[in-house]
Design a protein around this motif. Structure first.
Motif, PDB file in Angstrom:
ATOM      1  N   ALA A  65     -12.788   7.535 -17.692  1.00 57.36           N
ATOM      2  CA  ALA A  65     -14.223   7.295 -17.443  1.00 57.36           C
ATOM      3  C   ALA A  65     -14.505   7.288 -15.941  1.00 57.36           C
ATOM      4  O   ALA A  65     -15.521   7.841 -15.490  1.00 57.36           O
ATOM      5  CB  ALA A  65     -14.650   5.970 -18.072  1.00 57.36           C
ATOM      6  N   ASP A  66     -13.598   6.688 -15.176  1.00 61.46           N
ATOM      7  CA  ASP A  66     -13.783   6.660 -13.717  1.00 61.46           C
ATOM      8  C   ASP A  66     -13.864   8.062 -13.127  1.00 61.46           C
ATOM      9  O   ASP A  66     -14.786   8.379 -12.379  1.00 61.46           O
ATOM     10  CB  ASP A  66     -12.623   5.913 -13.035  1.00 61.46           C
ATOM     11  N   VAL A  67     -12.889   8.933 -13.458  1.00 61.59           N
ATOM     12  CA  VAL A  67     -12.864  10.261 -12.812  1.00 61.59           C
ATOM     13  C   VAL A  67     -13.947  11.185 -13.343  1.00 61.59           C
ATOM     14  O   VAL A  67     -14.346  12.110 -12.644  1.00 61.59           O
ATOM     15  CB  VAL A  67     -11.475  10.941 -12.887  1.00 61.59           C
ATOM     16  N   ARG A  68     -14.412  10.945 -14.529  1.00 60.43           N
ATOM     17  CA  ARG A  68     -15.533  11.748 -15.017  1.00 60.43           C
ATOM     18  C   ARG A  68     -16.811  11.384 -14.276  1.00 60.43           C
ATOM     19  O   ARG A  68     -17.695  12.205 -14.109  1.00 60.43           O
ATOM     20  CB  ARG A  68     -15.687  11.588 -16.521  1.00 60.43           C
ATOM     21  N   ARG A  69     -16.897  10.155 -13.808  1.00 60.02           N
ATOM     22  CA  ARG A  69     -18.055   9.695 -13.042  1.00 60.02           C
ATOM     23  C   ARG A  69     -17.885  10.021 -11.555  1.00 60.02           C
ATOM     24  O   ARG A  69     -18.823  10.384 -10.874  1.00 60.02           O
ATOM     25  CB  ARG A  69     -18.225   8.189 -13.246  1.00 60.02           C
ATOM     26  N   ASP A  70     -16.665   9.873 -11.033  1.00 65.92           N
ATOM     27  CA  ASP A  70     -16.372  10.067  -9.611  1.00 65.92           C
ATOM     28  C   ASP A  70     -14.948  10.620  -9.518  1.00 65.92           C
ATOM     29  O   ASP A  70     -13.990   9.902  -9.792  1.00 65.92           O
ATOM     30  CB  ASP A  70     -16.468   8.731  -8.869  1.00 65.92           C
ATOM     31  N   PRO A  71     -14.785  11.901  -9.163  1.00 67.59           N
ATOM     32  CA  PRO A  71     -13.476  12.540  -9.237  1.00 67.59           C
ATOM     33  C   PRO A  71     -12.489  12.171  -8.121  1.00 67.59           C
ATOM     34  O   PRO A  71     -11.379  12.689  -8.095  1.00 67.59           O
ATOM     35  CB  PRO A  71     -13.816  14.031  -9.188  1.00 67.59           C
ATOM     36  N   ARG A  72     -12.857  11.260  -7.240  1.00 69.17           N
ATOM     37  CA  ARG A  72     -11.938  10.893  -6.150  1.00 69.17           C
ATOM     38  C   ARG A  72     -10.780  10.042  -6.674  1.00 69.17           C
ATOM     39  O   ARG A  72     -10.993   9.089  -7.415  1.00 69.17           O
ATOM     40  CB  ARG A  72     -12.669  10.110  -5.056  1.00 69.17           C
ATOM     41  N   ILE A  73      -9.566  10.415  -6.238  1.00 69.73           N
ATOM     42  CA  ILE A  73      -8.377   9.653  -6.624  1.00 69.73           C
ATOM     43  C   ILE A  73      -7.418   9.584  -5.439  1.00 69.73           C
ATOM     44  O   ILE A  73      -7.525  10.348  -4.479  1.00 69.73           O
ATOM     45  CB  ILE A  73      -7.642  10.269  -7.837  1.00 69.73           C
ATOM     46  N   ALA A  74      -6.472   8.673  -5.543  1.00 72.86           N
ATOM     47  CA  ALA A  74      -5.318   8.637  -4.650  1.00 72.86           C
ATOM     48  C   ALA A  74      -4.102   8.377  -5.524  1.00 72.86           C
ATOM     49  O   ALA A  74      -4.157   7.573  -6.464  1.00 72.86           O
ATOM     50  CB  ALA A  74      -5.473   7.558  -3.590  1.00 72.86           C
ATOM     51  N   LEU A  75      -3.018   9.083  -5.246  1.00 77.76           N
ATOM     52  CA  LEU A  75      -1.754   8.908  -5.962  1.00 77.76           C
ATOM     53  C   LEU A  75      -0.725   8.360  -4.989  1.00 77.76           C
ATOM     54  O   LEU A  75      -0.647   8.810  -3.844  1.00 77.76           O
ATOM     55  CB  LEU A  75      -1.233  10.249  -6.479  1.00 77.76           C
ATOM     56  N   HIS A  76       0.093   7.431  -5.450  1.00 73.22           N
ATOM     57  CA  HIS A  76       1.164   6.880  -4.627  1.00 73.22           C
ATOM     58  C   HIS A  76       2.484   7.102  -5.348  1.00 73.22           C
ATOM     59  O   HIS A  76       2.587   6.873  -6.559  1.00 73.22           O
ATOM     60  CB  HIS A  76       0.942   5.384  -4.400  1.00 73.22           C
ATOM     61  N   SER A  77       3.474   7.548  -4.604  1.00 76.49           N
ATOM     62  CA  SER A  77       4.796   7.807  -5.173  1.00 76.49           C
ATOM     63  C   SER A  77       5.444   6.519  -5.652  1.00 76.49           C
ATOM     64  O   SER A  77       5.065   5.422  -5.233  1.00 76.49           O
ATOM     65  CB  SER A  77       5.689   8.468  -4.120  1.00 76.49           C
ATOM     66  N   PRO A  78       6.458   6.633  -6.517  1.00 74.61           N
ATOM     67  CA  PRO A  78       7.215   5.448  -6.890  1.00 74.61           C
ATOM     68  C   PRO A  78       7.834   4.810  -5.640  1.00 74.61           C
ATOM     69  O   PRO A  78       8.247   5.513  -4.717  1.00 74.61           O
ATOM     70  CB  PRO A  78       8.308   5.996  -7.808  1.00 74.61           C
ATOM     71  N   SER A  79       7.888   3.487  -5.614  1.00 76.61           N
ATOM     72  CA  SER A  79       8.422   2.775  -4.451  1.00 76.61           C
ATOM     73  C   SER A  79       9.848   2.307  -4.707  1.00 76.61           C
ATOM     74  O   SER A  79      10.175   1.861  -5.806  1.00 76.61           O
ATOM     75  CB  SER A  79       7.559   1.551  -4.137  1.00 76.61           C
ATOM     76  N   VAL A  80      10.652   2.429  -3.692  1.00 73.31           N
ATOM     77  CA  VAL A  80      12.007   1.869  -3.697  1.00 73.31           C
ATOM     78  C   VAL A  80      12.207   1.173  -2.357  1.00 73.31           C
ATOM     79  O   VAL A  80      11.570   1.521  -1.362  1.00 73.31           O
ATOM     80  CB  VAL A  80      13.099   2.945  -3.905  1.00 73.31           C
ATOM     81  N   ASP A  81      13.070   0.183  -2.338  1.00 72.87           N
ATOM     82  CA  ASP A  81      13.357  -0.530  -1.095  1.00 72.87           C
ATOM     83  C   ASP A  81      14.267   0.298  -0.198  1.00 72.87           C
ATOM     84  O   ASP A  81      15.110   1.057  -0.691  1.00 72.87           O
ATOM     85  CB  ASP A  81      14.040  -1.866  -1.390  1.00 72.87           C
ATOM     86  N   PRO A  82      14.135   0.120   1.127  1.00 74.10           N
ATOM     87  CA  PRO A  82      15.079   0.773   2.044  1.00 74.10           C
ATOM     88  C   PRO A  82      16.497   0.260   1.785  1.00 74.10           C
ATOM     89  O   PRO A  82      16.684  -0.898   1.389  1.00 74.10           O
ATOM     90  CB  PRO A  82      14.592   0.345   3.431  1.00 74.10           C
ATOM     91  N   PRO A  83      17.499   1.108   2.002  1.00 71.83           N
ATOM     92  CA  PRO A  83      18.884   0.661   1.799  1.00 71.83           C
ATOM     93  C   PRO A  83      19.233  -0.507   2.725  1.00 71.83           C
ATOM     94  O   PRO A  83      18.853  -0.506   3.894  1.00 71.83           O
ATOM     95  CB  PRO A  83      19.722   1.889   2.153  1.00 71.83           C
TER      96      PRO A  83
END
Length: 151
Positions: A65-83
């Motif tokens: 419903a959100d993107v049909r109303r406003d197509p703006r998105i942001a995607l974030h990659s999966p997070s892992v901790d630094p070694p």
């Protein structure tokens, strides 16, 4: 805006790094814009197909419903901790911002709505080899790849 193949052409090294980070895990985090203008965070899955970054949404979902109303998105990659003991060995985190546009059902996978992401910005954040600062690399269509350091 740029399709993923246009991103690969304009900023090949950054596109490869961001693409690898997006591909390293199944679940990503996606931000959409709610009706009241506030952000909504949801889990999502992505894939690269036919030169496009694509994702799907279940029928009746709030993010649909959100993107049909406003197509703006942001995607974030999966997070892992630094070694431990080697922060610069961290592969980093990636973000893709853009607008989604509906594409045809791929013929496999669950019923739902499928979208391609037209990219407005790529961002890669990682730790410098010196382990004392962040390196933030970003690209926007029509601009060169840029990098800034944060201490």
């Amino acid at each position: 805006m740029a399709t993923w193949s246009e991103v690969e052409h304009a900023a090949p090294e950054l596109a490869a790094q961001v693409g690898a980070l997006l591909s390293r895990g199944k679940h990503k985090t996606m931000a959409t814009v709610r009706r009241d203008g506030s952000p909504r965070l949801s889990g999502t899955e992505t894939e690269f197909e036919d030169g496009e970054l694509r994702l799907g949404m279940m029928p009746g979902s709030r993010k649909l419903a959100d993107v049909r109303r406003d197509p703006r998105i942001a995607l974030h990659s999966p997070s892992v901790d630094p070694p431990e003991g080697d922060p610069a060995g961290w592969p980093g985190e990636a973000r893709v911002s853009g607008l989604v546009r509906e594409v045809a059902y791929p013929g496999e996978g669950p019923e739902g709505s499928y979208f391609a992401v037209d990219v407005t910005e790529l961002v890669l954040t990682r730790i410098a080899p010196s382990n004392d600062r962040l390196l933030i690399t970003f690209w926007r269509p029509g601009d060169p790849v840029r990098e800034v350091e944060r201490t």
